[in-house]
Design an enzyme around this catalytic site. Structure first.
Site, mmCIF file in Angstrom:
data_model
loop_
_atom_site.group_PDB
_atom_site.id
_atom_site.type_symbol
_atom_site.label_atom_id
_atom_site.label_comp_id
_atom_site.label_asym_id
_atom_site.label_seq_id
_atom_site.Cartn_x
_atom_site.Cartn_y
_atom_site.Cartn_z
ATOM 1 N N SER A 88 -38.448 -21.003 43.691
ATOM 2 C CA SER A 88 -39.041 -19.687 43.928
ATOM 3 C C SER A 88 -38.855 -19.218 45.362
ATOM 4 C CB SER A 88 -40.540 -19.718 43.606
ATOM 5 O OG SER A 88 -41.224 -20.630 44.459
ATOM 6 N N TYR A 89 -38.192 -20.006 46.193
ATOM 7 C CA TYR A 89 -38.027 -19.638 47.600
ATOM 8 C C TYR A 89 -36.949 -18.575 47.745
ATOM 9 C CZ TYR A 89 -40.983 -23.442 49.337
ATOM 10 O OH TYR A 89 -42.045 -24.260 49.629
#
Length: 343
Positions: A88-89
């Site tokens: 999710s970065y």
């Protein structure tokens, strides 16, 4: 004795008693040592990649990639191998950017090392077990990831972005026990399946408390799946007791301390007249935290001056002295060098 004096004394004692985690020879660079993490070994200092791709908190722009690579090369040369990331970065269209960069950077790093060796007639550079990049990816338990198979699929997608065959550590990013207990169980099984399928060397968790970590550990033991790490936000600002450290000991894993600088608050760079830019969520957070943190920041500054280090280095060193592996971020060469100066 005042609370500030007690903190000052504890900081000094921690620094004095710290186990050696680096080798520094005259005229050479710092070489970061290694520690156990469950069944594997990792570097005693890691690097977090939360900022690589994050526009909202860290003002990332792709034009910064070359400077980030210089930081990456510096810490790799120093022996840092463990890199914490997450699928999710990255903000919006940059989702997964950190994983992509990690893969690209390591391939470039190895190519440069090989070219350098060949140039001097030494032969091709060969990475060995002690300096091989180790990626620890956190997989987000998104609402649509409700089956063990969906979690395994997420792991394979991360590996595709990294252009690698296997993770060092596959982690769940946070617990869903408080709002979807059935999903939690399925994702645990998914982590176990990743190990069984040879997609990772070990598993881990992030943002778990001691009780939930114990439950996770028991289930992984039933499946003969090794746990390497558990990570929480752990810093001079946030640590309150040793419960999570004790839980890690019981589980046989290493505590990873993320945000060891408390999102930058412990660097000494910020005050009420110098806050992150308007629109950055850290601005309001720091406005709320700074008034109550003055005693800590003052003590941190005094210790830093006493030992000839920066406040950031003292804060990172404190986390190391507690037996954790801190993973401060680095987006430029100066940050990388400062982080390395903590060991």
């Amino acid at each position: 004795m005042t609370s500030s004096a007690i903190l000052f004394a504890s900081l000094c004692l921690a620094l004095a008693a710290q186990t050696v985690t680096a080798l520094v020879l005259p005229g050479t660079k710092t070489i970061v040592g290694r520690v156990s993490a469950g069944p594997i070994e990792i570097s005693a200092l890691g690097c977090g990649t939360w900022s690589w791709g994050n526009r909202l908190l860290w003002d990332y722009d792709p034009s910064q990639d070359e400077e980030i690579y210089r930081a990456y090369r510096e810490i790799r040369d120093a022996g840092v191998t463990i890199f914490d990331t997450g699928d999710s970065y990255g903000t919006l269209d940059l989702n997964g950017r950190a994983e992509i960069l990690l893969g690209q950077f390591e391939r470039r790093y190895l190519e440069e090392k090989s070219s350098s060796k060949s140039m001097f007639g030494i032969g091709a550079y060969v990475s060995n077990a002690s300096n091989k990049q180790q990626v620890a990816t956190k997989l987000a338990p998104y609402p649509w990831r409700v089956t063990r198979g969906s979690y395994v699929k997420a792991c394979k997608e991360s590996l595709k972005r990294l252009e690698q065959d296997k993770l060092a550590i596959a982690q769940t990013h946070w617990s869903t026990a408080n709002y979807n207990v059935f999903q939690e169980g399925a994702l645990w099984e998914g982590l176990g399946d990743m190990y069984d399928e040879g997609l990772c060397e070990a598993v881990g968790v992030s943002n778990y408390g001691p009780i939930q970590l114990g439950k996770f550990s028991n289930r992984m033991k039933e499946r003969n799946v090794p746990i390497a790490v558990a990570q929480v936000q752990y810093s001079l600002m946030t640590a309150r007791n040793n419960e999570i450290l004790d839980a890690c000991d019981d589980a046989g894993c290493r505590l990873i301390s993320y945000s060891p600088l408390c999102l930058g608050l412990l660097t000494g760079k910020y005050n009420l007249d110098n806050l992150p830019r308007e629109g950055n969520p850290r601005r309001q957070l720091f406005r709320e935290l700074l008034p109550g943190a003055q005693a800590l920041l003052g003590t941190l500054d005094a210790v830093a001056k006493d030992v000839g280090k920066t406040q950031s280095q003292v804060a990172i060193n404190w986390a190391i002295s507690k037996g954790t592996v801190p993973i401060p971020g680095a987006r430029n060469l100066q940050q990388a060098q400062e982080n390395l100066g903590a060991v």
